[in-house]
Design a protein around this motif. Structure first.
Motif, PDB file in Angstrom:
ATOM      1  N   GLU A 468      47.331  40.096  40.774  1.00  0.00           N
ATOM      2  CA  GLU A 468      46.484  41.177  40.302  1.00  0.00           C
ATOM      3  C   GLU A 468      47.266  42.484  40.247  1.00  0.00           C
ATOM      4  O   GLU A 468      47.968  42.840  41.168  1.00  0.00           O
ATOM      5  N   THR A 475      39.815  49.071  30.839  1.00  0.00           N
ATOM      6  CA  THR A 475      38.670  49.203  29.937  1.00  0.00           C
ATOM      7  C   THR A 475      37.675  48.075  30.203  1.00  0.00           C
ATOM      8  O   THR A 475      38.038  46.910  30.203  1.00  0.00           O
ATOM      9  N   TYR A 476      36.432  48.443  30.506  1.00  0.00           N
ATOM     10  CA  TYR A 476      35.386  47.471  30.804  1.00  0.00           C
ATOM     11  C   TYR A 476      34.424  47.362  29.631  1.00  0.00           C
ATOM     12  O   TYR A 476      34.206  48.311  28.877  1.00  0.00           O
ATOM     13  N   LYS A 477      33.811  46.165  29.537  1.00  0.00           N
ATOM     14  CA  LYS A 477      32.582  46.055  28.759  1.00  0.00           C
ATOM     15  C   LYS A 477      31.457  46.258  29.749  1.00  0.00           C
ATOM     16  O   LYS A 477      31.357  45.527  30.733  1.00  0.00           O
ATOM     17  N   THR A 479      27.397  46.447  30.357  1.00  0.00           N
ATOM     18  CA  THR A 479      26.124  46.151  29.732  1.00  0.00           C
ATOM     19  C   THR A 479      25.007  46.773  30.562  1.00  0.00           C
ATOM     20  O   THR A 479      24.853  46.462  31.740  1.00  0.00           O
ATOM     21  N   VAL A 480      24.276  47.696  29.956  1.00  0.00           N
ATOM     22  CA  VAL A 480      23.181  48.379  30.641  1.00  0.00           C
ATOM     23  C   VAL A 480      21.946  48.270  29.760  1.00  0.00           C
ATOM     24  O   VAL A 480      21.987  48.638  28.587  1.00  0.00           O
TER      25      VAL A 480
ATOM     26  N   LEU B 471      39.642  41.734  40.657  1.00  0.00           N
ATOM     27  CA  LEU B 471      38.660  42.304  39.738  1.00  0.00           C
ATOM     28  C   LEU B 471      37.715  41.217  39.249  1.00  0.00           C
ATOM     29  O   LEU B 471      37.939  40.629  38.207  1.00  0.00           O
ATOM     30  N   GLU B 472      36.686  40.953  40.012  1.00  0.00           N
ATOM     31  CA  GLU B 472      35.673  39.991  39.585  1.00  0.00           C
ATOM     32  C   GLU B 472      34.586  40.762  38.837  1.00  0.00           C
ATOM     33  O   GLU B 472      34.397  41.961  39.076  1.00  0.00           O
ATOM     34  N   VAL B 487      23.955  48.046  36.632  1.00  0.00           N
ATOM     35  CA  VAL B 487      25.109  48.075  35.734  1.00  0.00           C
ATOM     36  C   VAL B 487      26.017  46.899  36.043  1.00  0.00           C
ATOM     37  O   VAL B 487      26.457  46.731  37.178  1.00  0.00           O
ATOM     38  N   ARG B 488      26.263  46.076  35.049  1.00  0.00           N
ATOM     39  CA  ARG B 488      27.199  44.969  35.243  1.00  0.00           C
ATOM     40  C   ARG B 488      28.547  45.369  34.659  1.00  0.00           C
ATOM     41  O   ARG B 488      28.637  45.847  33.533  1.00  0.00           O
ATOM     42  N   VAL B 489      29.556  45.185  35.479  1.00  0.00           N
ATOM     43  CA  VAL B 489      30.896  45.588  35.069  1.00  0.00           C
ATOM     44  C   VAL B 489      31.812  44.390  35.131  1.00  0.00           C
ATOM     45  O   VAL B 489      31.819  43.654  36.117  1.00  0.00           O
ATOM     46  N   GLU B 490      32.565  44.149  34.068  1.00  0.00           N
ATOM     47  CA  GLU B 490      33.565  43.088  34.125  1.00  0.00           C
ATOM     48  C   GLU B 490      34.756  43.501  33.288  1.00  0.00           C
ATOM     49  O   GLU B 490      34.613  44.294  32.358  1.00  0.00           O
ATOM     50  N   PRO B 491      35.934  42.975  33.660  1.00  0.00           N
ATOM     51  CA  PRO B 491      37.108  43.304  32.851  1.00  0.00           C
ATOM     52  C   PRO B 491      36.858  42.868  31.421  1.00  0.00           C
ATOM     53  O   PRO B 491      36.360  41.764  31.181  1.00  0.00           O
ATOM     54  N   ALA B 492      37.178  43.722  30.464  1.00  0.00           N
ATOM     55  CA  ALA B 492      36.869  43.427  29.067  1.00  0.00           C
ATOM     56  C   ALA B 492      37.704  42.276  28.538  1.00  0.00           C
ATOM     57  O   ALA B 492      37.355  41.619  27.584  1.00  0.00           O
TER      58      ALA B 492
END
Lengths: 493, 493
Positions: A468, A475-477, A479-480, B471-472, B487-492
């Protein structure tokens, strides 16, 4: 002349993971290696005792007695071996003799063969009952010398101690070097001395840790001196504060007058198995690769870090050098105990107190007990003034008898205590579990039905973690409320 | 009788970081240790040659000659030592004799004292000129035996080879165990044999890697057999594919008939220095802790991973076992060369070709040259049919002369080549740099003025990286201005 066959005790299942990753290895990470371990040709398999019992119920929600039975079942051809702290059994106080008898009897019944019995102070009186108990159930009673270094410890003393152990009926003598302090020449001299004094057929097992990097040489010289069995760990669970690699021992002997009968194909299977397992426990693992400091300071690594954290808690982290200089004085005052659990903690804490508050201005309860003989006798005389001070402070008298002689029969009381616990299964094994760890067993009994926990990390996650990148801008996607946006995130500083 | 003093060559500044992290250590990470190294009492300091020259100009934008002069300045009391690949010097082809002379002369002039001269095939003709050149400039000429194992290699052969080196005027003999294959008993036998054959005052230096875990024992037995100097690395740069720890060697000898005169306080300073440095190069470090596989396969770790990547590139990763079985056959066909750079690559690649395309359906140019004698002679006979095939394929003739005898004087041409380069500084040193690495030196000459690069990672960053969570994908409750959202965050990616 055909070469002499050297026996090997494989410690992968007990001391290796105890030393490398705080005894955290789950049973499910061991079972698949057992068939190969059973058939590789080891003299014995160390797989139980030491800290494993405690770790099972404290961290792994696993019944240690069941672990032993499973090992027995999976390794029907092997001698199973355990480490037993004499009158302490696997706990942290002296137990009354009938409890010692019962523990040994139950251990044998559940599958144990070889009992390596030791005492932290090398006081033979603390071993005697456990040794007798092992003999009574026809177990292999291995009497142990804890190797340490001090102005009073010498080769002759160790040879004499071996004689005391043989007088107790020891089937073999273990020379136990828990701190990797045993150098090649003293190892040679002690082993040779024991053989010459008590006969060449006296079986000697040598146990060394690898912390200081010199002890595979120690095993070589011990073998040359006549040692019969040596302890090693399969290479993938070896080195650092652990043990010398099993395969290296095998290869080392090629062409000499010594050999092992180990099956290299089996060893490779065992190695490959634990190679996959070890990374799971990385978070518990010490970073020490090799450390020869202990030869200079006489202070084992674990003891040093204990003292450092005590000092830090008092905002006195800069006084560690004073404490390190105080340790040998405290040790001398106490009659030169070996520095191993629990004496290392007792001496270390007193040294910290002496530096912070003045010499013996405050004496810890444990140090007072040590001075009063409640842990047993040491090789040296204890300081008479400090004994008086300890008597005054604790209102107890110094004793010269065997400490366990002061204990009244306690089995019935221990059974009654266990019976009052939720989840107690009615067996003597459970009584013993609670007797050894009364602070932990009650909780374990109530959660036991949930089955063992594996505290290791998934290897895929370990791998991922290693690869890692550092928290770089990313940069994240995001979703809200059903809407997805691209968001750039970076550390604010 | 006072104990015999054993000399120690400290390899921290050359082979240790070459073996542990691909020769990447920057000079600025070494300079602060030099005063302690200089004064610790080593027999010599290995600090130059091997792959360091190449690494300097290829990765570190550093002038290797300047590095040598800096070492000379920082360690005025010590013998500086280098590793020199005979007629190859530090490059990958044979050089004509006057270039060999010039290189040795310039090395001596810039500060070198001890030249450990070796040849990958153990062909004495490939060492001869370099040894003479060293003698001519009054350097210490150390003739080297590369230790390997094969059906033709035996103790007597190595003793005989030592004699050839002594006949060349060797001031000492190095027994070089680059693959950690040298077990204690053969080490004893070879050292003893050399001493008994050529006199007890024949100086023998023993160099072992630690990869297989047995070689500190090897050093012990070599010392018992009469070895005078052994190579070690300070503990914080030791073990794995590197070397045995210097401090462990010192401690190991206590109480024996041998001692070192090393200053332990200095060793501790050196250790503490490199303890801070090593983590910076973690990304270059091999994960191998101990590996005894090579005893079984005879295939060094680096060679194995080379063959694996060649197979993977052909989508044939599953055929590694076939290749491993083919290696000993190819090695036999070639007359049992030691498996070390470059012979390990040549034999390994041919074994891969044989498995993928049929035995010797395709012969690599390098393997053909090996069969035709262009690398020198091996201990065994080469397969006559394959020699014929190589002649046919390459339209070259097999040779029996010393390979460098075929080379015409080339110094003037090499100087002319260098003079055509931008950034060339006009010195013979620069001519040699370009002669050794003509693919790299021109680039280096143009960037040299920018000064050395440090390719290590900042230790703070290393620490951060280790503690960084994976980064999960993660779901947060985020409250902003009193309003909470999920807010859901994940690596793009």
């Amino acid at each position: 002349m055909s070469p002499k066959n050297i026996g090997v005790t494989e410690v992968a299942l007990r001391d290796a993971h105890q030393s490398l990753f705080a005894t955290r290895m789950a049973m499910e990470d061991m079972v698949d290696a057992c068939d190969d371990i059973d058939k590789a040709g080891f003299w014995s398999i160390e797989c139980w005792g030491g800290a494993t019992f405690d770790a099972c119920i404290r961290f792994l929600n696993e019944d240690p007695w069941k672990r032993l039975r499973t090992f027995r079942e999976l390794m029907p051809n092997s001698r199973l071996q355990m480490l037993l702290r004499g009158q302490n059994l696997l706990g942290y106080r002296h137990y009354e003799d009938t409890v010692v008898d019962k523990f040994v009897e139950k251990s044998k019944e559940n599958g144990m063969d070889v009992f390596r019995v030791f005492d932290a102070l090398n006081d033979p009186r603390n071993l005697e009952r456990a040794m007798q108990a092992v003999k009574k159930v026809d177990g292999h009673a291995q009497g142990t010398i804890c190797y340490t270094v001090s102005p009073l410890h010498d080769v002759e003393g160790y040879i004499k101690q071996a004689g005391q152990l043989l007088d107790m009926g020891a089937d073999s003598i273990a020379l136990k070097d828990m701190a990797a302090l045993l150098k090649p020449q003293p190892a040679y001299d002690i082993v040779r001395g024991i053989k010459e004094t008590y006969g060449e057929d006296t079986q000697i097992n040598v146990h060394c840790h690898s912390t200081t990097g010199v002890t595979l040489v120690t095993l070589m010289k011990a073998i040359e001196a006549g040692a019969d069995v040596v302890d090693t760990a399969i290479s993938s669970l070896s080195l650092g504060p652990g043990h010398n690699p099993t395969e290296s021992l095998v290869e080392m002997l090629e062409g000499t007058n010594y050999t092992t009968d180990l099956d290299m194909d089996r060893l490779i299977n065992i190695r490959d198995h634990f190679k996959k397992v070890r990374p799971k426990y990385k978070e518990f693992e010490s970073k020490t690769l090799v450390d020869t400091n202990i030869f200079l300071s006489q202070i084992p690594g674990g003891m040093l870090s204990n003292m450092e954290s005590q000092l830090n808690a008092q905002g006195a982290g800069d006084r560690i050098d004073e404490v390190m200089a105080e340790v040998p004085r405290v040790r001398k005052d106490a009659g030169y105990p070996p520095l191993v659990t629990p004496s290392s903690q007792i001496v270390g804490t007193q040294a910290v107190f002496n530096v912070l508050m003045g010499r013996y201005k405050v004496m810890t309860a444990e140090f007072a007990d040590l001075m009063l003989g409640y842990y047993g006798e040491c090789i040296g005389e204890r300081d008479p003034e400090l004994i008086k001070q300890a008597e005054k402070q604790t209102k107890k008298e110094a004793i010269t008898c065997r400490p366990a002689d002061l204990l009244a029969p306690e089995w019935e009381e221990l059974r009654a205590q266990a019976e009052a616990l939720e989840g107690f299964d009615g067996t003597d094994e459970d009584v013993l579990t609670n007797a050894l760890f009364p602070g932990v067993a009650p909780g374990f009994f109530t959660t036991r039905h949930e089955g063992p926990k594996n505290v290791g990390t998934d290897p895929a996650l370990v791998k991922k973690r290693e690869n890692e990148p550092v928290l770089e801008p990313i940069t994240y996607k995001v979703t809200v409320g059903g809407r997805t946006q691209t968001v750039r995130v970076e550390p604010a500083e």
